[in-house]
Write a protein that holds these residues in place. Sequence first.
Motif, PDB file in Angstrom:
ATOM      1  N   SER A  48      -5.345  -5.415  -6.126  1.00 50.49           N
ATOM      2  CA  SER A  48      -5.616  -6.480  -5.153  1.00 50.49           C
ATOM      3  C   SER A  48      -6.901  -7.226  -5.486  1.00 50.49           C
ATOM      4  O   SER A  48      -6.978  -8.446  -5.363  1.00 50.49           O
ATOM      5  CB  SER A  48      -5.705  -5.910  -3.736  1.00 50.49           C
ATOM      6  OG  SER A  48      -4.462  -5.379  -3.356  1.00 50.49           O
ATOM      7  N   ASP A 172       1.505  -9.538  -3.671  1.00 52.39           N
ATOM      8  CA  ASP A 172       0.773  -8.272  -3.650  1.00 52.39           C
ATOM      9  C   ASP A 172       1.561  -7.243  -2.846  1.00 52.39           C
ATOM     10  O   ASP A 172       1.444  -7.188  -1.634  1.00 52.39           O
ATOM     11  CB  ASP A 172      -0.626  -8.485  -3.071  1.00 52.39           C
ATOM     12  CG  ASP A 172      -1.542  -7.284  -3.303  1.00 52.39           C
ATOM     13  OD1 ASP A 172      -1.047  -6.231  -3.759  1.00 52.39           O
ATOM     14  OD2 ASP A 172      -2.751  -7.395  -3.015  1.00 52.39           O
ATOM     15  N   GLU A 173       2.350  -6.472  -3.532  1.00 54.61           N
ATOM     16  CA  GLU A 173       3.240  -5.473  -2.926  1.00 54.61           C
ATOM     17  C   GLU A 173       4.025  -6.079  -1.753  1.00 54.61           C
ATOM     18  O   GLU A 173       3.978  -5.572  -0.638  1.00 54.61           O
ATOM     19  CB  GLU A 173       2.421  -4.258  -2.449  1.00 54.61           C
ATOM     20  CG  GLU A 173       1.431  -3.798  -3.515  1.00 54.61           C
ATOM     21  CD  GLU A 173       1.300  -2.300  -3.609  1.00 54.61           C
ATOM     22  OE1 GLU A 173       2.257  -1.601  -3.216  1.00 54.61           O
ATOM     23  OE2 GLU A 173       0.256  -1.831  -4.084  1.00 54.61           O
TER      24      GLU A 173
HETATM   25 MG    MG Z   1      -3.719  -3.455  -3.026  1.00 54.94          MG
END
Ligand code: MG
Length: 255
Positions: A48, A172-173
């Motif tokens: 991240s 992001d995921e």
């Molecule tokens: Mg992350």
Amino acid sequence: MIRVEGLCKTFTSGWLRRRRVEAVKDVSFSIAKGETLGLVGESGCGKSTLSRLMVKLLPADQGRIYMEDQDITNYTMTQMLPLRRQMQIIFQHPDSALNPRQTMQQSLIEPLLLHRLMGKDEALHKAVELLELVGLGSDMLIRYPHQISGGQIQRVVIARALTLNPRFLVLDEPTSMLDVSVQAQVMEVLQQVQSQFEMAYLFISHDLELVAHVCQHMVIMHQGEIVEQACSKVVMEQPQHPYTRQLVQAFGDMR
Ligand SMILES: [Mg+2]
Ligand SMILES: Nc1ncnc2c1ncn2[C@@H]1O[C@H](COP(=O)(O)OP(=O)(O)O)[C@@H](O)[C@H]1O
């Protein structure tokens, strides 16, 4: 489309006992137009942080960022304004992505009005178009986040990221909080949207199988560093680094 060279970021925290975390260490790669690059690594390895550095939500300590050969590393806020629209991040938690007090309509047209791209009627028209694109009907417009499912929220979030016609999207995921069946639907929407607009994606996940399935190329991150970078097929069949071997092995054991 986007390229990073030697990116580094260290965090220091705690004032009694200073703790230094080298979250991102000397990271370099590039993503071409229409390409999805997978970024795999365990929780806390710096994924991240790296993505926030890339879109300049966080300043890098070292390294350079190029967007279509423009060196944007030291761009000021004002210089970044026109580029902000072109780089969007979709986060993991669908719940916190939308304002709970805003209807889907408000959430969707807000970016358009904020950037003064069009008037309200036109923005509303665009909102309906985008909802359709992600497989939702205009009945969504009057709903609040608590009135729709996680999968629907994530689709609205995707639609909203698209309002400004971005050219680079960080995911992001994006599906890790969703049920497996819904996950597949959202992934399909993302792939459709990408082929239509030729965007570059950075797809972040701790799920090696999903990344191998979705991305042609991947980078493996471990404790802030890229330990491997290759075609997904090559990584899965001939992992080089011990950490990657461990990941691939664990994946094999699960089947
Ligand atoms: Mg992350
Ligand atoms: N704002 C911050 N301040 C201090 N440490 C941070 C901050 N953001 C992230 N970190 C630390 O940096 C490391 C990488 O975090 P992160 O990029 O969120 O990893 P990932 O997304 O791969 O789970 C972790 O050790 C995390 O605790």
